[in-house]
Design a protein around this motif. Structure first.
Motif, short mmCIF file in Angstrom:
data_model
loop_
_atom_site.label_atom_id
_atom_site.label_comp_id
_atom_site.label_asym_id
_atom_site.label_seq_id
_atom_site.Cartn_x
_atom_site.Cartn_y
_atom_site.Cartn_z
N GLY A 1 0.82 -1.21 0.00
CA GLY A 1 0.00 0.00 0.00
C GLY A 1 0.85 1.26 0.00
O GLY A 1 0.57 2.22 -0.73
N PHE A 2 1.90 1.27 0.82
CA PHE A 2 2.79 2.42 0.86
C PHE A 2 3.51 2.60 -0.47
O PHE A 2 3.66 3.72 -0.97
N TYR A 3 3.97 1.49 -1.06
CA TYR A 3 4.66 1.58 -2.35
C TYR A 3 3.71 2.10 -3.43
O TYR A 3 4.14 2.84 -4.33
N SER A 4 2.43 1.71 -3.36
CA SER A 4 1.44 2.22 -4.32
C SER A 4 1.29 3.73 -4.19
O SER A 4 1.18 4.45 -5.20
N ILE A 5 1.30 4.24 -2.96
CA ILE A 5 1.21 5.69 -2.75
C ILE A 5 2.42 6.40 -3.36
O ILE A 5 2.29 7.44 -4.03
#
Length: 271
Positions: A37-41
């Protein structure tokens, strides 16, 4: 030798220390969900929208695995439930909302970021309701669209547009309406199939294995199109099934009223 009371205290302290520990494997999988999720952001901020969508798909995979591992190994805990909810809010709430906003909703201005915020807020409410109703709701169905399903719909929509040869729409009212609709479905009382009754460790008919292999081969051939289709079918299955159930209940009530009227008429005739 220690007195009996001190021995009992030491044993109780050891038990408390054991209880304070956490299960490593399911929480590592949850951390993988949070990382995706953080990498997607980060990818969305860098305008790499396709990579951001793929990261959300991997987050869904980690989310499925951590629940399965926790149930199979008997390592479910209250800490794991809370940690999983926080990771889900980042990976399936904030990440897809930011993705759809920067990719398609930014030209709408306030309507665009308002839709993205509604998506995040409804996702948080959906998770809070799920945590409070875990023991009271049937395992066969979810109440409302699960937040991973809403995030999957956003991610597969982005991938579908890239597969069709475009980098994404500059301004499209359908995507604005889709974002608001996904938020509404998450907080609604529409039942969705949870697929928790499906157990790969039980005996299944041979045709079930064949159908799964066929489905996986089709997804591997056209992943963007097939994942978008599966996501759309799952999101649509809730309202369609709910509408079908309402129509059936109304039909049964009308048939019951007509049967009672015919019985009254037949009694009057006999009199």
């Amino acid at each position: 030798m220690l007195p009996p009371k001190k021995q009992v205290k030491r044993k109780s302290n050891k038990r408390k220390q054991k209880k304070r520990g956490i299960y490593l494997l399911p929480n590592l999988l949850t951390t993988g969900n949070l990382f995706c999720g953080f990498y997607s952001i980060v990818a969305t901020i860098n305008h790499d929208f396709r990579t951001a969508a793929i990261a959300i798909l991997f987050a869904c995979l980690f989310d499925i695995l951590d629940g399965k591992v926790a149930r199979l190994t008997g390592s479910s805990s209250r800490f794991g439930v809370e940690y999983d909810s926080l990771a889900d809010l980042v990976a399936f709430g904030v990440a897809p909302a930011l993705l759809v906003y920067r990719w398609a909703l930014e030209p709408f201005g306030r309507l665009g970021w308002g839709a993205a915020f509604v998506f995040v807020a409804c996702g948080a409410l959906r998770l809070a309701r799920f945590n409070t109703q875990t023991n009271s709701t049937p395992k066969k169905h979810f109440v409302g669209l699960p937040i991973p399903g809403a995030a999957l719909m956003v991610a597969t929509t982005v991938m579908f547009f890239y597969r069709m040869g475009g980098s994404g729409p500059t301004k499209h009212f359908l995507l604005l309406a889709m974002t608001y609709l996904l938020g509404f479905l998450m907080v609604s009382s529409i039942p969705y199939n949870s697929f928790k009754e499906f157990d790969g460790f039980q005996r299944m008919p041979f045709r079930t294995l064949f159908l799964i292999i066929l489905l996986l081969s089709v997804i591997a051939a056209q992943p963007s199109i097939m994942l978008f289709t599966l996501g759309f079918v799952y999101v649509s299955s809730g309202p369609l099934g709910y509408t079908h159930g309402l129509l059936q209940s109304r039909r049964q009530s009308v048939e019951g009223q007509t049967d009672s009227q015919e019985m009254v008429k037949s009694k009057n005739r006999t009199k």
